[in-house]
Design a protein around this motif. Structure first.
Motif, PDB file in Angstrom:
ATOM      1  N   THR A 152       6.882  65.821  80.510  1.00 47.88           N
ATOM      2  CA  THR A 152       7.168  64.447  80.948  1.00 47.88           C
ATOM      3  C   THR A 152       8.292  64.429  81.967  1.00 47.88           C
ATOM      4  OG1 THR A 152       6.476  63.590  78.794  1.00 47.88           O
ATOM      5  CG2 THR A 152       7.859  62.154  80.144  1.00 47.88           C
ATOM      6  N   GLY A 153       9.354  65.205  81.683  1.00 47.24           N
ATOM      7  CA  GLY A 153      10.477  65.244  82.620  1.00 47.24           C
ATOM      8  C   GLY A 153      10.066  65.851  83.954  1.00 47.24           C
ATOM      9  N   PHE A 154       9.254  66.909  83.911  1.00 45.76           N
ATOM     10  CA  PHE A 154       8.869  67.591  85.152  1.00 45.76           C
ATOM     11  C   PHE A 154       7.952  66.733  86.020  1.00 45.76           C
ATOM     12  CE2 PHE A 154       6.171  70.518  87.577  1.00 45.76           C
ATOM     13  CZ  PHE A 154       7.128  71.273  88.226  1.00 45.76           C
ATOM     14  N   TYR A 155       6.996  66.028  85.389  1.00 51.32           N
ATOM     15  CA  TYR A 155       5.997  65.288  86.161  1.00 51.32           C
ATOM     16  C   TYR A 155       6.332  63.808  86.344  1.00 51.32           C
ATOM     17  CZ  TYR A 155       2.791  69.245  86.091  1.00 51.32           C
ATOM     18  OH  TYR A 155       2.216  70.480  86.279  1.00 51.32           O
ATOM     19  N   TYR A 156       7.188  63.258  85.459  1.00 51.83           N
ATOM     20  CA  TYR A 156       7.407  61.799  85.540  1.00 51.83           C
ATOM     21  C   TYR A 156       8.881  61.434  85.669  1.00 51.83           C
ATOM     22  CZ  TYR A 156       2.559  61.867  83.970  1.00 51.83           C
ATOM     23  OH  TYR A 156       1.221  62.127  83.870  1.00 51.83           O
ATOM     24  N   THR A 206      13.681  59.512  80.870  1.00 49.15           N
ATOM     25  CA  THR A 206      12.819  59.182  79.733  1.00 49.15           C
ATOM     26  C   THR A 206      12.655  60.388  78.819  1.00 49.15           C
ATOM     27  OG1 THR A 206      11.604  57.573  81.076  1.00 49.15           O
ATOM     28  CG2 THR A 206      10.519  58.395  79.084  1.00 49.15           C
ATOM     29  N   ALA A 207      12.491  61.562  79.426  1.00 48.25           N
ATOM     30  CA  ALA A 207      12.324  62.778  78.633  1.00 48.25           C
ATOM     31  C   ALA A 207      13.559  63.062  77.791  1.00 48.25           C
ATOM     32  CB  ALA A 207      12.024  63.962  79.547  1.00 48.25           C
ATOM     33  N   ALA A 208      14.746  62.922  78.375  1.00 49.89           N
ATOM     34  CA  ALA A 208      15.985  63.203  77.640  1.00 49.89           C
ATOM     35  C   ALA A 208      16.176  62.224  76.487  1.00 49.89           C
ATOM     36  CB  ALA A 208      17.172  63.135  78.592  1.00 49.89           C
ATOM     37  N   PHE A 209      15.850  60.936  76.723  1.00 52.11           N
ATOM     38  CA  PHE A 209      16.025  59.927  75.671  1.00 52.11           C
ATOM     39  C   PHE A 209      15.141  60.235  74.466  1.00 52.11           C
ATOM     40  CE2 PHE A 209      14.513  56.039  73.641  1.00 52.11           C
ATOM     41  CZ  PHE A 209      15.713  55.480  73.229  1.00 52.11           C
ATOM     42  N   TYR A 210      13.879  60.517  74.729  1.00 55.44           N
ATOM     43  CA  TYR A 210      12.962  60.756  73.611  1.00 55.44           C
ATOM     44  C   TYR A 210      13.172  62.128  72.972  1.00 55.44           C
ATOM     45  CZ  TYR A 210      10.522  56.411  74.355  1.00 55.44           C
ATOM     46  OH  TYR A 210      10.219  55.078  74.428  1.00 55.44           O
ATOM     47  N   PHE A 211      13.686  63.085  73.729  1.00 58.65           N
ATOM     48  CA  PHE A 211      14.034  64.370  73.131  1.00 58.65           C
ATOM     49  C   PHE A 211      15.125  64.187  72.077  1.00 58.65           C
ATOM     50  CE2 PHE A 211      16.388  68.383  72.963  1.00 58.65           C
ATOM     51  CZ  PHE A 211      15.362  69.264  72.677  1.00 58.65           C
ATOM     52  N   CYS A 238       4.692  58.058  73.941  1.00 63.88           N
ATOM     53  CA  CYS A 238       3.391  58.106  74.609  1.00 63.88           C
ATOM     54  C   CYS A 238       3.131  56.832  75.415  1.00 63.88           C
ATOM     55  CB  CYS A 238       2.291  58.326  73.587  1.00 63.88           C
ATOM     56  SG  CYS A 238       2.352  59.954  72.792  1.00 63.88           S
ATOM     57  N   ILE A 239       3.561  55.684  74.889  1.00 59.54           N
ATOM     58  CA  ILE A 239       3.398  54.427  75.635  1.00 59.54           C
ATOM     59  C   ILE A 239       4.241  54.456  76.913  1.00 59.54           C
ATOM     60  CG2 ILE A 239       3.922  51.955  75.566  1.00 59.54           C
ATOM     61  CD1 ILE A 239       3.075  51.977  72.620  1.00 59.54           C
ATOM     62  N   SER A 240       5.436  55.037  76.815  1.00 60.19           N
ATOM     63  CA  SER A 240       6.297  55.144  78.002  1.00 60.19           C
ATOM     64  C   SER A 240       5.646  56.021  79.066  1.00 60.19           C
ATOM     65  CB  SER A 240       7.666  55.720  77.605  1.00 60.19           C
ATOM     66  OG  SER A 240       8.334  54.867  76.707  1.00 60.19           O
ATOM     67  N   ILE A 241       5.001  57.112  78.641  1.00 58.04           N
ATOM     68  CA  ILE A 241       4.303  57.966  79.601  1.00 58.04           C
ATOM     69  C   ILE A 241       3.175  57.192  80.272  1.00 58.04           C
ATOM     70  CG2 ILE A 241       2.882  60.039  79.865  1.00 58.04           C
ATOM     71  CD1 ILE A 241       4.409  61.268  77.542  1.00 58.04           C
ATOM     72  N   ALA A 242       2.424  56.420  79.470  1.00 54.69           N
ATOM     73  CA  ALA A 242       1.328  55.621  80.034  1.00 54.69           C
ATOM     74  C   ALA A 242       1.842  54.624  81.059  1.00 54.69           C
ATOM     75  CB  ALA A 242       0.578  54.906  78.911  1.00 54.69           C
ATOM     76  N   ARG A 243       2.981  54.015  80.780  1.00 61.91           N
ATOM     77  CA  ARG A 243       3.567  53.065  81.742  1.00 61.91           C
ATOM     78  C   ARG A 243       3.989  53.789  83.023  1.00 61.91           C
ATOM     79  NH1 ARG A 243       5.357  48.025  80.153  1.00 61.91           N
ATOM     80  NH2 ARG A 243       4.945  47.437  77.983  1.00 61.91           N
ATOM     81  N   LEU A 244       4.562  54.986  82.856  1.00 60.94           N
ATOM     82  CA  LEU A 244       4.963  55.749  84.037  1.00 60.94           C
ATOM     83  C   LEU A 244       3.747  56.159  84.870  1.00 60.94           C
ATOM     84  CD1 LEU A 244       7.729  58.039  82.452  1.00 60.94           C
ATOM     85  CD2 LEU A 244       8.081  56.168  84.074  1.00 60.94           C
ATOM     86  N   GLN A 245       2.607  56.366  84.218  1.00 62.68           N
ATOM     87  CA  GLN A 245       1.398  56.751  84.940  1.00 62.68           C
ATOM     88  C   GLN A 245       0.790  55.603  85.722  1.00 62.68           C
ATOM     89  OE1 GLN A 245      -0.952  58.266  81.666  1.00 62.68           O
ATOM     90  NE2 GLN A 245      -0.474  60.412  82.166  1.00 62.68           N
ATOM     91  N   PHE A 257      -3.050  62.338  79.060  1.00 64.04           N
ATOM     92  CA  PHE A 257      -1.940  63.020  78.405  1.00 64.04           C
ATOM     93  C   PHE A 257      -1.374  62.217  77.228  1.00 64.04           C
ATOM     94  CE2 PHE A 257       2.716  64.221  78.487  1.00 64.04           C
ATOM     95  CZ  PHE A 257       2.550  65.381  77.777  1.00 64.04           C
ATOM     96  N   PRO A 258      -0.996  60.945  77.392  1.00 64.71           N
ATOM     97  CA  PRO A 258      -0.448  60.207  76.249  1.00 64.71           C
ATOM     98  C   PRO A 258      -1.474  59.986  75.141  1.00 64.71           C
ATOM     99  CG  PRO A 258      -0.750  58.736  78.113  1.00 64.71           C
ATOM    100  CD  PRO A 258      -0.955  60.121  78.627  1.00 64.71           C
ATOM    101  N   LEU A 259      -2.729  59.709  75.527  1.00 65.36           N
ATOM    102  CA  LEU A 259      -3.748  59.502  74.491  1.00 65.36           C
ATOM    103  C   LEU A 259      -4.041  60.799  73.744  1.00 65.36           C
ATOM    104  CD1 LEU A 259      -6.251  57.094  76.284  1.00 65.36           C
ATOM    105  CD2 LEU A 259      -4.689  56.558  74.403  1.00 65.36           C
ATOM    106  N   PHE A 260      -4.046  61.912  74.475  1.00 61.08           N
ATOM    107  CA  PHE A 260      -4.251  63.201  73.819  1.00 61.08           C
ATOM    108  C   PHE A 260      -3.130  63.483  72.816  1.00 61.08           C
ATOM    109  CE2 PHE A 260      -3.252  67.741  73.624  1.00 61.08           C
ATOM    110  CZ  PHE A 260      -4.459  68.246  73.158  1.00 61.08           C
ATOM    111  N   MET A 261      -1.891  63.163  73.196  1.00 58.27           N
ATOM    112  CA  MET A 261      -0.761  63.365  72.289  1.00 58.27           C
ATOM    113  C   MET A 261      -0.901  62.500  71.037  1.00 58.27           C
ATOM    114  SD  MET A 261       1.435  65.640  73.266  1.00 58.27           S
ATOM    115  CE  MET A 261       2.808  65.110  72.240  1.00 58.27           C
ATOM    116  N   LEU A 262      -1.298  61.250  71.202  1.00 63.03           N
ATOM    117  CA  LEU A 262      -1.431  60.344  70.060  1.00 63.03           C
ATOM    118  C   LEU A 262      -2.585  60.753  69.140  1.00 63.03           C
ATOM    119  CD1 LEU A 262      -0.738  56.928  71.809  1.00 63.03           C
ATOM    120  CD2 LEU A 262       0.642  57.975  70.000  1.00 63.03           C
TER     121      LEU A 262
END
Length: 460
Positions: free
Chosen positions: A52-56, A60-65, A115-122, A130-135
């Motif tokens: 997530t951090g690399f592509y988006y 956001t990645a640091a917060f959720y980590f 996963c919702i945050s990733i979807a919003r970033l997309q 990616f987010p749906l696969f994770m969920l």
């Protein structure tokens, strides 16, 4: 039994007023699998967050980590506490369950919001693979590993399913695409996958409940078996000790009378007194055998080991058995050279094995039969063989022949006397010496018992 039933928690949060065995097993199983998969979950989530951090977005990645780390540490502490606890009271169980629900809610919500945050970033559309696969993966993971408590699994899946539905529905609501759009296709695909997840969760939940019921029933059977063994041991100890005192007095009195110390008894009484003396000896041997079994079951068998000449012991045992063998018209021959076959053992117990095997061989031999005793040393092992030409042992009794009180002829009018303890006691003594006892038999032809001991050094 009530304790073995698999029940669904009977309050809104499953916080019961009592703790059943099923509750204890479920909580420990849940904690064990959760702790076991800690590293696996951490690696998966870390990899997803790095992507997530690399592509988006690295923020956001640091917060959720950080959020995932906190959730995992909370769960790990709860699991560790559960597994270390020796006892589980209703109050402690309720407190643990509250922590389990809190941990479930926080971790499921964190993953869903990630996963919702990733979807919003997309952005809108694009399938959100990616987010749906994770969920979906998280839902399958939950179905496989969180099936110990129905409400825990339901809570986690409810949050994941809500997030899975939110992502495609949000695109449909905002974009309002035509029905032939791939955005609608994504929504329909999600609905299909959700049906698969629900069915998977149901199968794991039912399978675990059946498995748990079987485990608890096995535990109950094990406890009942232990209780039966304990009752038998206490019964043998009580009866044996109660018999020994009066039997010792009776035997002593008979021995004095038969020895002539008190004067020679009348001829008509002599035969009866001798018979009473022999039977008192038999009863004494039986009481001794029962006491041996009791001490053996209690783990109190003590061996006073010394260097023994098994060949010489075989000759001595044959001499002791000869009077009985002559009475039943059986010949005993021994082929054992003294001073050649040495073992480390308890002399009294090894003699007991020899006498048991010899008396059995003579007892089950045909009239005029021949019993052969051999001792030989091969490859650092000493072999004792007792062969008879008697009735043999029927096939199908291999697993019972060394059991306590087992009789080949168990009819009320059986021909052969005996308590059925000799072979069981012999097996225990031999195995306590690190040896092995086996047999080979043919019905109507005869039986050979083989006892194997580790050889001792020939030099004293």
């Amino acid at each position: 039994m009530e304790m073995t039933k698999i029940v669904v928690p009977d309050t809104p949060l499953g916080l019961k007023a009592h703790v059943t065995w099923a509750d204890r097993h479920r909580l420990r199983d849940y904690a064990q699998i959760g702790q076991k998969l800690f590293i696996q979950r951490f690696v998966i989530y870390s990899a997803a967050i790095l992507l997530t951090g690399f592509y988006y977005d690295w923020g956001t990645a640091a917060f959720y980590f950080a959020a995932v780390i906190l959730c995992e540490l909370f769960d790990f502490k709860v699991f560790n506490t559960v597994l270390k606890r020796k006892s589980l009271t209703p109050r402690v169980f309720r407190r643990d369950m509250v922590k389990v629900y809190i941990g479930t809610f926080l971790s499921a919500l964190t993953i869903s919001m990630f996963c919702i945050s990733i979807a919003r970033l997309q952005g809108l559309g694009g399938g959100h693979f990616f987010p749906l696969f994770m969920l979906v993966s998280a839902s399958i993971f939950a179905a496989m590993n969180n099936h110990h408590f129905l409400l825990v699994l339901a809570l986690r899946l409810f949050i994941y399913v809500a997030a899975i539905l939110y992502i495609p529905i949000r695109d449909v609501v905002i974009v309002q695409p035509p029905l032939n759009s791939e955005i609608w296709m994504s929504l329909f695909t999600v609905l299909f996958v959700l049906g698969f997840i629900v069915e998977l969760a149901r199968n794991f939940l039912v399978g675990y409940s059946v498995q748990l019921a079987s485990r608890i029933e096995l535990e109950n059977e094990h406890k009942r078996a232990l209780s039966a063994v304990d009752a038998k041991t206490r019964f043998l100890a009580t009866v044996s000790h109660e018999l020994r005192t009066p039997l010792t007095s009776i035997k002593g009195a008979l021995d004095m009378i038969n020895s002539g110390v008190l004067g020679k008894p009348p001829d008509k009484m002599g035969r009866l007194l001798e018979m009473a003396g022999r039977n008192s000896d038999r009863l004494g041997d039986l009481v001794g055998d029962l006491l041996f079994l009791q001490s053996s079951d209690a783990g109190h068998m003590t061996l006073n080991k010394e260097r023994l000449d098994l060949g010489r012991l075989a000759h001595e045992a044959v001499e002791q058995t000869l009077p009985y063998a002559q009475r039943v018209n059986v010949t005993i021959r021994v082929d054992a050279t003294p001073d050649e076959h040495w073992i480390e053992g308890d002399k009294k117990r090894i003699e007991q094995v020899l006498l048991n095997l010899l008396s059995n061989a003579a007892k089950f031999s045909n009239v005029g039969g021949d019993v052969r005793v051999t001792v030989e040393t091969l490859d650092d092992q000493v072999y004792l063989r007792v062969r008879d030409e008697g009735i043999g042992i029927p096939k199908g009794t291999e697993t019972h022949i060394f059991e306590e009180f087992f009789q080949i002829d168990s009819q009320d009018d059986r021909q052969f006397e005996g308590s059925g303890l000799g072979l069981s006691i012999s097996k225990r003594i031999v195995e306590a010496h690190g040896g092995e006892i086996t047999y080979d038999s043919e019905l109507g032809v005869g039986t050979t018992f083989v006892v194997v001991f580790d050889a001792a050094d020939t030099a004293p």
